[in-house]
Write a protein that holds these residues in place. Structure first.
Motif, PDB file in Angstrom:
ATOM      1  N   GLU A 116       0.815  -1.153   0.128  1.00 46.64           N
ATOM      2  CA  GLU A 116       0.135  -0.194  -0.061  1.00 46.64           C
ATOM      3  C   GLU A 116       0.894   1.268  -0.115  1.00 46.64           C
ATOM      4  OE1 GLU A 116      -3.551   0.682   2.308  1.00 46.64           O
ATOM      5  OE2 GLU A 116      -4.272  -1.409   1.947  1.00 46.64           O
ATOM      6  N   GLU A 117       0.341   2.409  -0.630  1.00 50.60           N
ATOM      7  CA  GLU A 117       1.279   3.321  -0.668  1.00 50.60           C
ATOM      8  C   GLU A 117       1.770   4.026   0.800  1.00 50.60           C
ATOM      9  OE1 GLU A 117       0.750   8.172  -2.013  1.00 50.60           O
ATOM     10  OE2 GLU A 117      -0.548   6.802  -3.056  1.00 50.60           O
ATOM     11  N   LEU A 118       1.090   3.765   1.697  1.00 58.05           N
ATOM     12  CA  LEU A 118       1.274   3.969   3.085  1.00 58.05           C
ATOM     13  C   LEU A 118       2.645   3.393   3.514  1.00 58.05           C
ATOM     14  CD1 LEU A 118       0.823   5.469   5.836  1.00 58.05           C
ATOM     15  CD2 LEU A 118      -0.890   3.438   6.445  1.00 58.05           C
ATOM     16  N   ALA A 119       2.909   2.351   3.164  1.00 58.36           N
ATOM     17  CA  ALA A 119       3.972   1.618   3.452  1.00 58.36           C
ATOM     18  C   ALA A 119       5.256   2.260   2.919  1.00 58.36           C
ATOM     19  CB  ALA A 119       3.982   0.027   2.987  1.00 58.36           C
ATOM     20  N   LEU A 120       4.847   2.668   1.815  1.00 61.75           N
ATOM     21  CA  LEU A 120       6.188   3.598   1.077  1.00 61.75           C
ATOM     22  C   LEU A 120       6.319   4.710   1.667  1.00 61.75           C
ATOM     23  CD1 LEU A 120       5.202   2.785  -2.602  1.00 61.75           C
ATOM     24  CD2 LEU A 120       7.248   1.829  -1.434  1.00 61.75           C
ATOM     25  N   ARG A 121       5.339   5.479   2.454  1.00 58.97           N
ATOM     26  CA  ARG A 121       5.578   6.805   2.824  1.00 58.97           C
ATOM     27  C   ARG A 121       5.988   6.810   4.219  1.00 58.97           C
ATOM     28  NH1 ARG A 121       4.073  10.985  -0.452  1.00 58.97           N
ATOM     29  NH2 ARG A 121       2.789  10.830  -2.382  1.00 58.97           N
ATOM     30  N   ARG A 122       5.811   5.727   5.060  1.00 54.80           N
ATOM     31  CA  ARG A 122       6.277   5.560   6.255  1.00 54.80           C
ATOM     32  C   ARG A 122       7.577   5.631   6.531  1.00 54.80           C
ATOM     33  NH1 ARG A 122       2.667   1.980   8.084  1.00 54.80           N
ATOM     34  NH2 ARG A 122       1.409   3.050   9.092  1.00 54.80           N
ATOM     35  N   ALA A 123       8.182   6.624   7.008  1.00 56.51           N
ATOM     36  CA  ALA A 123       9.666   6.831   7.044  1.00 56.51           C
ATOM     37  C   ALA A 123      10.176   6.060   8.053  1.00 56.51           C
ATOM     38  CB  ALA A 123      10.151   8.398   7.297  1.00 56.51           C
ATOM     39  N   ILE A 124      10.546   4.807   8.308  1.00 62.28           N
ATOM     40  CA  ILE A 124      11.012   4.019   9.292  1.00 62.28           C
ATOM     41  C   ILE A 124      12.417   4.485   9.552  1.00 62.28           C
ATOM     42  CG2 ILE A 124      11.679   1.696  10.123  1.00 62.28           C
ATOM     43  CD1 ILE A 124       8.612   2.189  10.195  1.00 62.28           C
ATOM     44  N   GLY A 125      12.915   4.741  10.577  1.00 61.10           N
ATOM     45  CA  GLY A 125      14.380   5.118  10.737  1.00 61.10           C
ATOM     46  C   GLY A 125      15.040   6.609  10.455  1.00 61.10           C
ATOM     47  N   GLY A 126      13.900   7.330   9.813  1.00 59.67           N
ATOM     48  CA  GLY A 126      14.463   8.639   9.370  1.00 59.67           C
ATOM     49  C   GLY A 126      14.467   8.996   7.857  1.00 59.67           C
ATOM     50  N   ILE A 127      14.441  10.102   7.370  1.00 64.04           N
ATOM     51  CA  ILE A 127      14.775  10.230   5.853  1.00 64.04           C
ATOM     52  C   ILE A 127      15.776   9.789   5.358  1.00 64.04           C
ATOM     53  CG2 ILE A 127      14.814  12.293   4.136  1.00 64.04           C
ATOM     54  CD1 ILE A 127      12.038  12.118   5.743  1.00 64.04           C
ATOM     55  N   GLU A 128      16.678   9.555   5.722  1.00 64.53           N
ATOM     56  CA  GLU A 128      18.240   9.023   5.114  1.00 64.53           C
ATOM     57  C   GLU A 128      17.610   7.465   4.829  1.00 64.53           C
ATOM     58  OE1 GLU A 128      21.784   9.698   6.606  1.00 64.53           O
ATOM     59  OE2 GLU A 128      21.576  12.030   6.573  1.00 64.53           O
ATOM     60  N   ILE A 129      17.256   6.866   6.020  1.00 65.27           N
ATOM     61  CA  ILE A 129      16.897   5.271   5.732  1.00 65.27           C
ATOM     62  C   ILE A 129      16.104   5.229   4.770  1.00 65.27           C
ATOM     63  CG2 ILE A 129      16.144   3.543   7.004  1.00 65.27           C
ATOM     64  CD1 ILE A 129      17.995   4.220   9.185  1.00 65.27           C
ATOM     65  N   HIS A 130      14.946   6.047   4.993  1.00 63.99           N
ATOM     66  CA  HIS A 130      13.538   5.925   4.117  1.00 63.99           C
ATOM     67  C   HIS A 130      14.010   6.126   2.570  1.00 63.99           C
ATOM     68  CE1 HIS A 130       9.812   7.598   2.641  1.00 63.99           C
ATOM     69  NE2 HIS A 130       9.576   6.391   2.846  1.00 63.99           N
ATOM     70  N   ARG A 131      14.798   7.053   2.420  1.00 64.28           N
ATOM     71  CA  ARG A 131      15.446   7.348   0.915  1.00 64.28           C
ATOM     72  C   ARG A 131      16.154   6.358   0.371  1.00 64.28           C
ATOM     73  NH1 ARG A 131      15.122  11.826  -1.751  1.00 64.28           N
ATOM     74  NH2 ARG A 131      16.879  11.189  -2.945  1.00 64.28           N
ATOM     75  N   ALA A 132      16.977   5.561   1.075  1.00 62.91           N
ATOM     76  CA  ALA A 132      17.873   4.426   0.676  1.00 62.91           C
ATOM     77  C   ALA A 132      17.020   3.204   0.416  1.00 62.91           C
ATOM     78  CB  ALA A 132      18.822   4.067   1.707  1.00 62.91           C
ATOM     79  N   GLN A 133      15.890   3.120   1.050  1.00 60.64           N
ATOM     80  CA  GLN A 133      14.872   2.086   0.905  1.00 60.64           C
ATOM     81  C   GLN A 133      14.091   1.945  -0.270  1.00 60.64           C
ATOM     82  OE1 GLN A 133      14.105  -1.059   3.035  1.00 60.64           O
ATOM     83  NE2 GLN A 133      13.616  -1.139   0.758  1.00 60.64           N
ATOM     84  N   LEU A 134      13.686   3.167  -0.453  1.00 59.68           N
ATOM     85  CA  LEU A 134      13.041   3.575  -1.799  1.00 59.68           C
ATOM     86  C   LEU A 134      13.803   3.310  -2.846  1.00 59.68           C
ATOM     87  CD1 LEU A 134      10.730   6.623  -0.726  1.00 59.68           C
ATOM     88  CD2 LEU A 134      10.032   4.291  -0.747  1.00 59.68           C
ATOM     89  N   GLU A 135      15.015   3.638  -2.608  1.00 55.03           N
ATOM     90  CA  GLU A 135      16.185   3.595  -3.956  1.00 55.03           C
ATOM     91  C   GLU A 135      16.318   1.943  -4.125  1.00 55.03           C
ATOM     92  OE1 GLU A 135      19.450   5.889  -2.634  1.00 55.03           O
ATOM     93  OE2 GLU A 135      18.495   8.035  -3.233  1.00 55.03           O
ATOM     94  N   HIS A 136      16.264   1.270  -2.994  1.00 57.03           N
ATOM     95  CA  HIS A 136      16.643  -0.142  -3.159  1.00 57.03           C
ATOM     96  C   HIS A 136      15.652  -0.602  -3.805  1.00 57.03           C
ATOM     97  CE1 HIS A 136      18.278  -3.952  -1.936  1.00 57.03           C
ATOM     98  NE2 HIS A 136      16.864  -4.456  -1.301  1.00 57.03           N
ATOM     99  N   LEU A 137      14.174  -0.301  -3.701  1.00 57.78           N
ATOM    100  CA  LEU A 137      12.979  -1.056  -4.105  1.00 57.78           C
ATOM    101  C   LEU A 137      13.160  -0.594  -5.649  1.00 57.78           C
ATOM    102  CD1 LEU A 137      10.012   0.081  -1.944  1.00 57.78           C
ATOM    103  CD2 LEU A 137      11.136  -2.130  -2.032  1.00 57.78           C
TER     104      LEU A 137
END
Length: 286
Positions: free
Chosen positions: A175-196
């Motif tokens: 769900e889009e919410l899972a993508l927007r939930r910034a687990i661990g903060g912005i840097e970790i969130h961005r790295a996770q999205l890039e990994h996807l």
């Protein structure tokens, strides 16, 4: 039931096949026990999957039951080999219940995994930092570093099924919410999205996103997974709740989960639209 006698999904499959073979051959538990020089109750425990059975016993029973079909013999021997296996957890199972081991065993054997993960990035898609942040959030910041490291190691090792010469085919609906939930903060969130974005470019991995505009969909009862397994194993559906793990093997019930997944897949954004959304959320983090 003692710790080393915890019921495993695989031991139940073996027990069911052994019982069916005994019934077909027309023997009672006591008759089989007399043949193996064991109590009939021991045979019953083998068939219920609560106690390990020696490979030599399985080979003896194949002959005793008159099982001449080579495929059936191979199935019984393979199930016996897998029934109590913990793979890379051998000798280090602290904190890992048999249900979790069954789940990861299914991941490791599946030809295809289809999962609905509405609230968090699915474990097979997580970065190590995302997993670490999620573990600390769940267990508390006072959790010993060794415990957290172990949880991260377990998850990263599970992801090895996605590499190699014959990787598992994986399709995850988020769900889009899972993508927007910034687990661990912005840097970790961005790295996770890039990994996807890196993973979804692989031929055997597909990531779809369910838009938040839907008023109802068949996944509202929670996350679940469908495992398509090779012979001799049945396909299995799985879901988890506060009361524990549930594995579904009955074909009709598994098909209900498969139909629910198919419906979610049709409602989800296309692969291209999902990729575009992930990139949009990345820009929102800048």
């Amino acid at each position: 039931m003692s710790k080393n006698q915890t019921l495993s999904l695989r031991s139940q499959w073996l027990g069911e096949r052994l019982r069916a073979a005994r019934v077909r051959a027309g023997y009672t538990l006591q008759q089989v026990g007399d043949f193996l020089r064991l109590e009939g109750a021991s045979i019953g425990r083998f068939e219920r999957g609560t106690h390990p059975i020696r490979p030599s016993y399985v080979r003896d029973l194949i002959g005793f039951y008159g099982i001449s079909d080579r495929r059936e013999r191979d199935i019984l021997l393979r199930l016996n080999e897998d029934a109590w296996r913990k793979d890379w957890w051998d000798g280090d199972t602290d904190g890992l219940d048999m249900g979790f081991i069954d789940y990861t065993w299914l991941e490791a054997r599946a030809r295809r995994i289809r999962a609905f993960s509405p609230l968090l990035i699915h474990g097979l898609l997580q970065t190590a930092d995302y997993t670490r942040a999620l573990t600390l959030a769940g267990l508390g910041t006072e959790t010993p570093k060794s415990t957290v490291d172990r949880m991260v190691e377990v998850r990263m090792t599970r992801q090895q099924i996605l590499t190699g010469d014959q990787p598992a085919e994986l399709c995850v609906i988020l769900e889009e919410l899972a993508l927007r939930r910034a687990i661990g903060g912005i840097e970790i969130h961005r790295a996770q999205l890039e990994h996807l974005l890196v993973l979804e470019a692989l031929e055997h991995i597909e990531i779809r996103v369910l838009p938040p505009t839907l008023s109802w969909h068949p996944g509202l009862e929670g996350p679940f997974s469908c495992f398509e397994l090779p012979d001799p194993y049945p396909n299995v559906a799985y879901f988890e709740a506060l009361l524990g793990r549930t594995f579904i093997e009955a074909e009709a019930k598994v098909q209900r989960f498969q139909r629910a997944y198919d419906d979610l897949y049709r409602l989800a954004l296309s692969a291209r639209e999902s990729r575009r959304l992930i990139k949009t959320i990345l820009k929102d983090d800048e």
